[in-house]
Design a protein around this motif. Sequence first.
Motif, PDB file in Angstrom:
ATOM      1  N   ARG A  78       2.702   4.988  -4.649  1.00 23.96           N
ATOM      2  CA  ARG A  78       1.627   3.993  -4.599  1.00 23.96           C
ATOM      3  C   ARG A  78       0.608   4.335  -5.677  1.00 23.96           C
ATOM      4  N   GLU A  79       0.115   3.326  -6.354  1.00 20.13           N
ATOM      5  CA  GLU A  79      -0.866   3.537  -7.415  1.00 20.13           C
ATOM      6  C   GLU A  79      -2.263   3.771  -6.835  1.00 20.13           C
ATOM      7  N   PHE A  80      -3.093   4.450  -7.606  1.00 23.99           N
ATOM      8  CA  PHE A  80      -4.457   4.769  -7.192  1.00 23.99           C
ATOM      9  C   PHE A  80      -5.285   3.526  -6.884  1.00 23.99           C
ATOM     10  N   ASP A  81      -5.102   2.454  -7.653  1.00 21.71           N
ATOM     11  CA  ASP A  81      -5.915   1.244  -7.466  1.00 21.71           C
ATOM     12  C   ASP A  81      -5.868   0.716  -6.034  1.00 21.71           C
ATOM     13  N   ALA A  82      -4.744   0.914  -5.349  1.00 17.17           N
ATOM     14  CA  ALA A  82      -4.608   0.437  -3.965  1.00 17.17           C
ATOM     15  C   ALA A  82      -5.454   1.258  -2.989  1.00 17.17           C
ATOM     16  N   ALA A  83      -5.883   2.441  -3.404  1.00 15.97           N
ATOM     17  CA  ALA A  83      -6.630   3.326  -2.510  1.00 15.97           C
ATOM     18  C   ALA A  83      -8.085   3.508  -2.912  1.00 15.97           C
ATOM     19  N   GLN A  84      -8.419   3.177  -4.115  1.00 15.22           N
ATOM     20  CA  GLN A  84      -9.766   3.453  -4.629  1.00 15.22           C
ATOM     21  C   GLN A  84     -10.844   2.861  -3.729  1.00 15.22           C
ATOM     22  N   GLY A  85     -11.791   3.734  -3.325  1.00 15.20           N
ATOM     23  CA  GLY A  85     -12.921   3.316  -2.518  1.00 15.20           C
ATOM     24  C   GLY A  85     -12.626   3.142  -1.036  1.00 15.20           C
ATOM     25  N   ARG A  86     -11.395   3.378  -0.626  1.00 13.86           N
ATOM     26  CA  ARG A  86     -11.031   3.231   0.791  1.00 13.86           C
ATOM     27  C   ARG A  86     -11.058   4.588   1.485  1.00 13.86           C
ATOM     28  N   PRO A  87     -11.335   4.616   2.789  1.00 17.99           N
ATOM     29  CA  PRO A  87     -11.369   5.888   3.522  1.00 17.99           C
ATOM     30  C   PRO A  87     -10.009   6.579   3.499  1.00 17.99           C
ATOM     31  N   ILE A  88     -10.034   7.894   3.353  1.00 17.83           N
ATOM     32  CA  ILE A  88      -8.789   8.652   3.277  1.00 17.83           C
ATOM     33  C   ILE A  88      -7.939   8.468   4.522  1.00 17.83           C
ATOM     34  N   GLU A  89      -8.590   8.355   5.686  1.00 17.47           N
ATOM     35  CA  GLU A  89      -7.825   8.194   6.930  1.00 17.47           C
ATOM     36  C   GLU A  89      -7.186   6.811   7.031  1.00 17.47           C
ATOM     37  N   GLN A  90      -7.651   5.862   6.247  1.00 18.48           N
ATOM     38  CA  GLN A  90      -7.036   4.536   6.212  1.00 18.48           C
ATOM     39  C   GLN A  90      -5.799   4.551   5.315  1.00 18.48           C
ATOM     40  N   ILE A  91      -5.872   5.291   4.231  1.00 19.27           N
ATOM     41  CA  ILE A  91      -4.737   5.390   3.305  1.00 19.27           C
ATOM     42  C   ILE A  91      -3.668   6.319   3.864  1.00 19.27           C
ATOM     43  N   PHE A  92      -4.096   7.391   4.532  1.00 18.88           N
ATOM     44  CA  PHE A  92      -3.182   8.369   5.119  1.00 18.88           C
ATOM     45  C   PHE A  92      -3.451   8.478   6.624  1.00 18.88           C
ATOM     46  N   PRO A  93      -3.086   7.481   7.430  1.00 20.21           N
ATOM     47  CA  PRO A  93      -3.399   7.546   8.857  1.00 20.21           C
ATOM     48  C   PRO A  93      -2.745   8.742   9.560  1.00 20.21           C
ATOM     49  N   ASN A 133     -14.352   8.458   1.295  1.00 21.26           N
ATOM     50  CA  ASN A 133     -13.645   7.438   0.520  1.00 21.26           C
ATOM     51  C   ASN A 133     -12.964   8.094  -0.676  1.00 21.26           C
ATOM     52  N   ILE A 134     -11.778   7.646  -0.984  1.00 21.55           N
ATOM     53  CA  ILE A 134     -11.026   8.188  -2.113  1.00 21.55           C
ATOM     54  C   ILE A 134     -11.630   7.654  -3.408  1.00 21.55           C
ATOM     55  N   VAL A 135     -12.034   8.571  -4.287  1.00 20.88           N
ATOM     56  CA  VAL A 135     -12.601   8.159  -5.574  1.00 20.88           C
ATOM     57  C   VAL A 135     -11.672   8.482  -6.752  1.00 20.88           C
ATOM     58  N   TYR A 136     -10.654   9.287  -6.500  1.00 20.51           N
ATOM     59  CA  TYR A 136      -9.703   9.616  -7.570  1.00 20.51           C
ATOM     60  C   TYR A 136      -8.461  10.234  -6.954  1.00 20.51           C
ATOM     61  N   TRP A 137      -7.302   9.938  -7.546  1.00 23.63           N
ATOM     62  CA  TRP A 137      -6.126  10.783  -7.379  1.00 23.63           C
ATOM     63  C   TRP A 137      -5.335  10.730  -8.658  1.00 23.63           C
ATOM     64  N   ASN A 138      -4.609  11.806  -8.928  1.00 28.39           N
ATOM     65  CA  ASN A 138      -3.907  11.877 -10.205  1.00 28.39           C
ATOM     66  C   ASN A 138      -2.502  11.280 -10.101  1.00 28.39           C
ATOM     67  N   ASP A 139      -1.811  11.250 -11.242  1.00 26.28           N
ATOM     68  CA  ASP A 139      -0.475  10.651 -11.300  1.00 26.28           C
ATOM     69  C   ASP A 139       0.525  11.361 -10.394  1.00 26.28           C
ATOM     70  N   TRP A 140       0.364  12.672 -10.193  1.00 28.27           N
ATOM     71  CA  TRP A 140       1.257  13.414  -9.297  1.00 28.27           C
ATOM     72  C   TRP A 140       1.244  12.775  -7.912  1.00 28.27           C
ATOM     73  N   VAL A 141       0.048  12.445  -7.410  1.00 23.69           N
ATOM     74  CA  VAL A 141      -0.080  11.822  -6.092  1.00 23.69           C
ATOM     75  C   VAL A 141       0.578  10.445  -6.102  1.00 23.69           C
ATOM     76  N   SER A 142       0.342   9.658  -7.149  1.00 23.69           N
ATOM     77  CA  SER A 142       0.951   8.327  -7.233  1.00 23.69           C
ATOM     78  C   SER A 142       2.467   8.406  -7.171  1.00 23.69           C
ATOM     79  N   LYS A 143       3.043   9.356  -7.899  1.00 22.72           N
ATOM     80  CA  LYS A 143       4.508   9.504  -7.913  1.00 22.72           C
ATOM     81  C   LYS A 143       5.037   9.980  -6.564  1.00 22.72           C
ATOM     82  N   ALA A 144       4.381  10.967  -5.966  1.00 20.89           N
ATOM     83  CA  ALA A 144       4.849  11.530  -4.694  1.00 20.89           C
ATOM     84  C   ALA A 144       4.660  10.548  -3.539  1.00 20.89           C
ATOM     85  N   LEU A 145       3.685   9.668  -3.669  1.00 22.02           N
ATOM     86  CA  LEU A 145       3.391   8.695  -2.618  1.00 22.02           C
ATOM     87  C   LEU A 145       4.102   7.364  -2.850  1.00 22.02           C
TER      88      LEU A 145
END
Length: 159
Positions: free
Chosen positions: A44-59, A30-42
Amino acid sequence: MPHFNLEIPPLLRFLDNINLGLIAVDKHRNIVYWNDWVSKALGREFDAAQGRPIEQIFPEIQQNKIFQGVVDAVEHQKSVYFSSRLQKQQFPFFADGPDETPLDQRILIRPEDLRPNEGGCFIQIEDISAATRRARLLKERSAALTQSRSYLDSMIHNT
């Protein structure tokens, strides 16, 4: 070695300002953190991914060995390095947000206990798009110079 007592907010500000993508994943992937670089490149804000499986956010990572790298880091404490030469686009990161140019990436996945004895991993993503463009340009210029030299050699030998 001196002990530094960093407060969490300054540390998070530091992590948000570095020029690398950082994603922290727990032992359940489960994703517990990502920094602003990831939010900008993606885009999408971190709040939408927090606590969700990485394979669900990045299928898409399930199709390109990144997911297995996360599994190896979390379950077998193995570090994994991915070069852009092997896979051009590992994560769906783009320059200036989605629908722009995909980033060429260098990725390091490293096991890390996010909490004592709980496992997990850090994923470090580096944008190497500029270096890739420079290498491509140098290769093209080298080929053009080689072609010019061959032409000049043929002109000299034909006179």
